[in-house]
Enzyme design. Structure first.
Site, PDB file in Angstrom:
ATOM      1  N   HIS A 306       0.858  -1.189   0.000  1.00 57.93           N
ATOM      2  CA  HIS A 306       0.000   0.000   0.000  1.00 57.93           C
ATOM      3  C   HIS A 306       0.889   1.232   0.000  1.00 57.93           C
ATOM      4  CE1 HIS A 306      -3.124   2.841   1.191  1.00 57.93           C
ATOM      5  NE2 HIS A 306      -3.968   1.926   0.795  1.00 57.93           N
ATOM      6  N   ASP A 363      -7.919  -5.453   0.101  1.00 52.64           N
ATOM      7  CA  ASP A 363      -8.397  -6.341  -0.957  1.00 52.64           C
ATOM      8  C   ASP A 363      -8.045  -7.804  -0.730  1.00 52.64           C
ATOM      9  OD1 ASP A 363      -9.570  -4.338  -2.577  1.00 52.64           O
ATOM     10  OD2 ASP A 363      -7.588  -3.728  -3.253  1.00 52.64           O
TER      11      ASP A 363
HETATM   12  N1  CMC Z   1       4.154  -7.701  -4.492  1.00 49.79           N
HETATM   13  C1  CMC Z   1       5.493  -7.673  -4.634  1.00 49.79           C
HETATM   14  N2  CMC Z   1       6.265  -6.567  -4.509  1.00 49.79           N
HETATM   15  C2  CMC Z   1       5.626  -5.440  -4.215  1.00 49.79           C
HETATM   16  C3  CMC Z   1       4.232  -5.385  -4.035  1.00 49.79           C
HETATM   17  C4  CMC Z   1       3.501  -6.569  -4.175  1.00 49.79           C
HETATM   18  N3  CMC Z   1       2.177  -6.568  -4.014  1.00 49.79           N
HETATM   19  N4  CMC Z   1       3.875  -4.111  -3.740  1.00 49.79           N
HETATM   20  C5  CMC Z   1       5.000  -3.390  -3.748  1.00 49.79           C
HETATM   21  N5  CMC Z   1       6.068  -4.187  -4.018  1.00 49.79           N
HETATM   22  C6  CMC Z   1       7.491  -3.811  -4.051  1.00 49.79           C
HETATM   23  C7  CMC Z   1       7.799  -3.002  -5.306  1.00 49.79           C
HETATM   24  O1  CMC Z   1       8.213  -3.824  -6.366  1.00 49.79           O
HETATM   25  C8  CMC Z   1       8.876  -2.085  -4.817  1.00 49.79           C
HETATM   26  O2  CMC Z   1      10.073  -2.842  -4.712  1.00 49.79           O
HETATM   27  P1  CMC Z   1      11.497  -2.137  -5.040  1.00 49.79           P
HETATM   28  O3  CMC Z   1      11.658  -1.078  -4.003  1.00 49.79           O
HETATM   29  O4  CMC Z   1      12.496  -3.251  -4.958  1.00 49.79           O
HETATM   30  O5  CMC Z   1      11.371  -1.564  -6.421  1.00 49.79           O
HETATM   31  C9  CMC Z   1       8.468  -1.756  -3.391  1.00 49.79           C
HETATM   32  O6  CMC Z   1       7.693  -2.890  -2.964  1.00 49.79           O
HETATM   33  C10 CMC Z   1       7.622  -0.495  -3.271  1.00 49.79           C
HETATM   34  O7  CMC Z   1       6.525  -0.631  -4.159  1.00 49.79           O
HETATM   35  P2  CMC Z   1       5.922   0.559  -5.001  1.00 49.79           P
HETATM   36  O8  CMC Z   1       5.235   0.021  -6.205  1.00 49.79           O
HETATM   37  O9  CMC Z   1       6.960   1.616  -5.221  1.00 49.79           O
HETATM   38  O10 CMC Z   1       4.862   1.124  -3.979  1.00 49.79           O
HETATM   39  P3  CMC Z   1       3.669   2.073  -4.311  1.00 49.79           P
HETATM   40  O11 CMC Z   1       3.353   2.775  -3.059  1.00 49.79           O
HETATM   41  O12 CMC Z   1       3.957   2.918  -5.506  1.00 49.79           O
HETATM   42  O13 CMC Z   1       2.486   1.068  -4.758  1.00 49.79           O
HETATM   43  C11 CMC Z   1       0.694  -0.459  -4.631  1.00 49.79           C
HETATM   44  C12 CMC Z   1       1.476   0.650  -3.904  1.00 49.79           C
HETATM   45  C13 CMC Z   1      -0.571  -0.736  -3.821  1.00 49.79           C
HETATM   46  C14 CMC Z   1       0.289   0.015  -6.025  1.00 49.79           C
HETATM   47  C15 CMC Z   1       1.567  -1.726  -4.712  1.00 49.79           C
HETATM   48  O14 CMC Z   1       1.912  -2.170  -3.419  1.00 49.79           O
HETATM   49  C16 CMC Z   1       0.890  -2.841  -5.487  1.00 49.79           C
HETATM   50  O15 CMC Z   1       0.956  -2.865  -6.721  1.00 49.79           O
HETATM   51  N6  CMC Z   1       0.205  -3.810  -4.786  1.00 49.79           N
HETATM   52  C17 CMC Z   1      -0.546  -4.840  -5.448  1.00 49.79           C
HETATM   53  C18 CMC Z   1      -1.880  -4.299  -5.913  1.00 49.79           C
HETATM   54  C19 CMC Z   1      -2.829  -4.076  -4.754  1.00 49.79           C
HETATM   55  O16 CMC Z   1      -2.999  -4.907  -3.882  1.00 49.79           O
HETATM   56  N7  CMC Z   1      -3.513  -2.930  -4.788  1.00 49.79           N
HETATM   57  C20 CMC Z   1      -4.530  -2.581  -3.782  1.00 49.79           C
HETATM   58  C21 CMC Z   1      -4.074  -1.466  -2.901  1.00 49.79           C
HETATM   59  S1  CMC Z   1      -5.083  -1.264  -1.403  1.00 49.79           S
HETATM   60  C22 CMC Z   1      -6.676  -0.883  -1.898  1.00 49.79           C
HETATM   61  C23 CMC Z   1      -6.771   0.176  -2.887  1.00 49.79           C
HETATM   62  O17 CMC Z   1      -6.244   1.269  -2.721  1.00 49.79           O
HETATM   63  O18 CMC Z   1      -7.450  -0.039  -3.886  1.00 49.79           O
END
Ligand code: CMC
Length: 438
Positions: A306, A363
């Site tokens: 998140h 989720d």
């Molecule tokens: N699985 C594996 N690695 C992950 C995941 C995941 N679900 N989420 C983040 N990471 C890793 C990412 O690859 C990055 O690693 P590195 O620093 O080595 O590059 C690090 O963690 C930080 O991730 P980020 O993408 O920079 O974080 P963000 O804040 O931009 O993204 C997110 C947040 C929710 C989009 C992301 O965690 C994600 O894609 N999660 C899976 C989709 C998901 O469950 N979404 C629902 C969010 S909660 C309800 C809502 O808001 O709708």
């Protein structure tokens, strides 16, 4: 003493005021920065940018705290219901008994859709995703209810608020009925909000139908937990669209599309697909945890991570607990719940997830409950949208009521060509070199 942050930029020194809210991060107010220095700021994904001031919802991602209008989510989950929580978000306080009665009665009386709305469904392909239908029909409400478009008229805003809250479940249920070729079921205003929705979803005209109160209560809780989450992608979209003074239907239609993406509300559908895949692959959770860690592979654990929470999402804590209880009460055993729990256990022992503070989000467990109630997977994000609607409305209204709100209009760092001459057609070369960046 006014507290400031001092910025040295080029040959200038400017003092920028610090602002402190009632809780949470302090901010540096850069609203005068460009005028005073000629500089703007670059912050992709708004990771460091507060786009507005808001008094609706507080999230402390480091400590796993979520409050609506100051009330902890745990207390609301325990003692409130979805419509009361919607009232709280939109109007700022818990309703008095009279206000609650009036609000619920009004919402209940607006559930019917204009008969002509039904014709829209004839035009959609049978396999259309219900999120696409939901947004399209919500957008189309602005063609039917032109008497409640004016964002600066409080009476019209109130009317469109009631219409949206009342009609979204009807629109959602119709999209499901369309997809399975069953007749639409009219709302029954003798039922409460969630029971009515479940009946519109699952009843058929040829059979008597009773709504299971366990299912209605579980849905009520899930919707309440989704009701707001401050400046997330879809809410920011609703605000941005609304900042042009687009009407509430149009703004919410845009928010629904923003929610659909798999990184946002679409994750609820993705989680179920992922759990199904893992189960079909011998419930080998370790393999998928490894895949999620593989930086050369795009796979991520859906329902994990998140932007704001660097801690267990408090909504996921409540939903995880609720899963066991709801499945037992409905007499459902779902092996996917075991897969989900095992996946969480393995991931949360892994340094990749621990060091990045990636925990299950809202989720991760919601889909198991929705599935046990009988919702098909492609309706999961629709349920998120119904839940999030009060938050979208509350933010849109807060923005409209704030003094001197500016239209949302970010700047950019331009990386294209500098000024070049227009080349007449006859002098242009064919081929990729001519089309590529120069
Ligand atoms: N699985 C594996 N690695 C992950 C995941 C995941 N679900 N989420 C983040 N990471 C890793 C990412 O690859 C990055 O690693 P590195 O620093 O080595 O590059 C690090 O963690 C930080 O991730 P980020 O993408 O920079 O974080 P963000 O804040 O931009 O993204 C997110 C947040 C929710 C989009 C992301 O965690 C994600 O894609 N999660 C899976 C989709 C998901 O469950 N979404 C629902 C969010 S909660 C309800 C809502 O808001 O709708």
């Amino acid at each position: 003493m006014t507290r400031t942050a001092r910025l040295h930029v080029a040959d200038r020194v400017v003092d920028l005021p610090l602002a402190t809210g009632t809780a949470g991060d302090q901010v540096i107010d850069i609203s005068t920065l460009r005028d005073r220095t000629g500089f703007t700021t670059l912050d992709p994904g708004y990771v460091n940018t507060a786009s507005c001031s808001s008094a609706i919802t507080f999230v402390d991602g480091d400590h796993g705290i979520l409050r609506y209008r100051g009330i902890p989510i745990e207390a609301l989950a325990e003692r409130s219901d979805f419509l009361e929580t919607a009232y709280l978000l939109i109007y700022g306080t818990l309703p008095s008994p009279a206000a609650s009665h009036a609000f619920v009665t009004t919402i209940t009386r607006h559930t019917l859709l204009h008969e002509d709305v039904k014709r829209f469904y004839d035009g959609f392909p049978k396999d259309a995703h219900p999120m696409a239908i939901l947004s399209a029909v919500v957008g189309a409400l602005s063609t039917f209810y032109q008497d409640s478009h004016n964002p600066t008229d409080p009476h019209q805003v109130e009317l469109s608020t009631h219409r949206l809250l009342a009609k979204l479940p009807s629109i959602a249920a119709y999209s499901y009925k369309k997809s399975i070729g069953q007749p639409f079921i009219y709302p029954d205003n003798a039922l409460d909000y969630c029971s009515n929705f479940l009946r519109m979803m699952f009843a058929v005209p040829t059979e008597p139908s009773d709504v299971n109160p366990v299912a209605a209560r579980a849905l009520n809780l899930a919707l309440l937990l989704h009701a707001d989450h401050e400046q997330n992608c879809s809410t920011s979209t609703v605000r941005l669209v609304g900042s042009s003074h687009a009407n509430l239907f149009a703004s919410v239609a845009a928010g629904i599309y923003a929610l659909w993406g798999p990184r946002h509300g679409g994750a609820s559908q993705q989680v179920m697909t992922m759990l199904d895949t893992i189960q079909a692959d011998g419930a080998n959770v370790g393999k998928y945890v490894d895949l999620a860690k593989d930086r050369s592979h795009p796979f991520r654990l859906s329902g994990f991570g998140h932007r704001v929470y660097r801690h267990y999402d408090p909504r996921a804590t409540i939903l995880k607990r609720t899963c066991d209880h709801v499945l037992a009460a409905l007499g459902v055993h779902d092996p996917l719940l075991d897969v989900a729990k095992r996946l969480e256990e393995v991931a949360l022992k892994d340094d990749f997830f621990l060091s990045r503070k990636l925990y299950p989000n809202v989720d991760f467990y919601s889909g198991v409950i929705y599935k046990a109630i009988g919702f098909p997977v492609n309706m999961f994000t629709v349920l998120f949208a119904i839940g999030r609607l009060p938050g979208w409305i509350a933010h849109w209204r807060e923005m409209m009521q704030a003094p001197a709100v500016k239209i949302g209009r970010p700047r950019q760092l331009y990386t294209g060509r500098p000024a070049i001459d227009y080349v007449p057609m006859a002098q242009r070369l064919d081929g990729p070199a001519a089309a590529g960046p120069g």
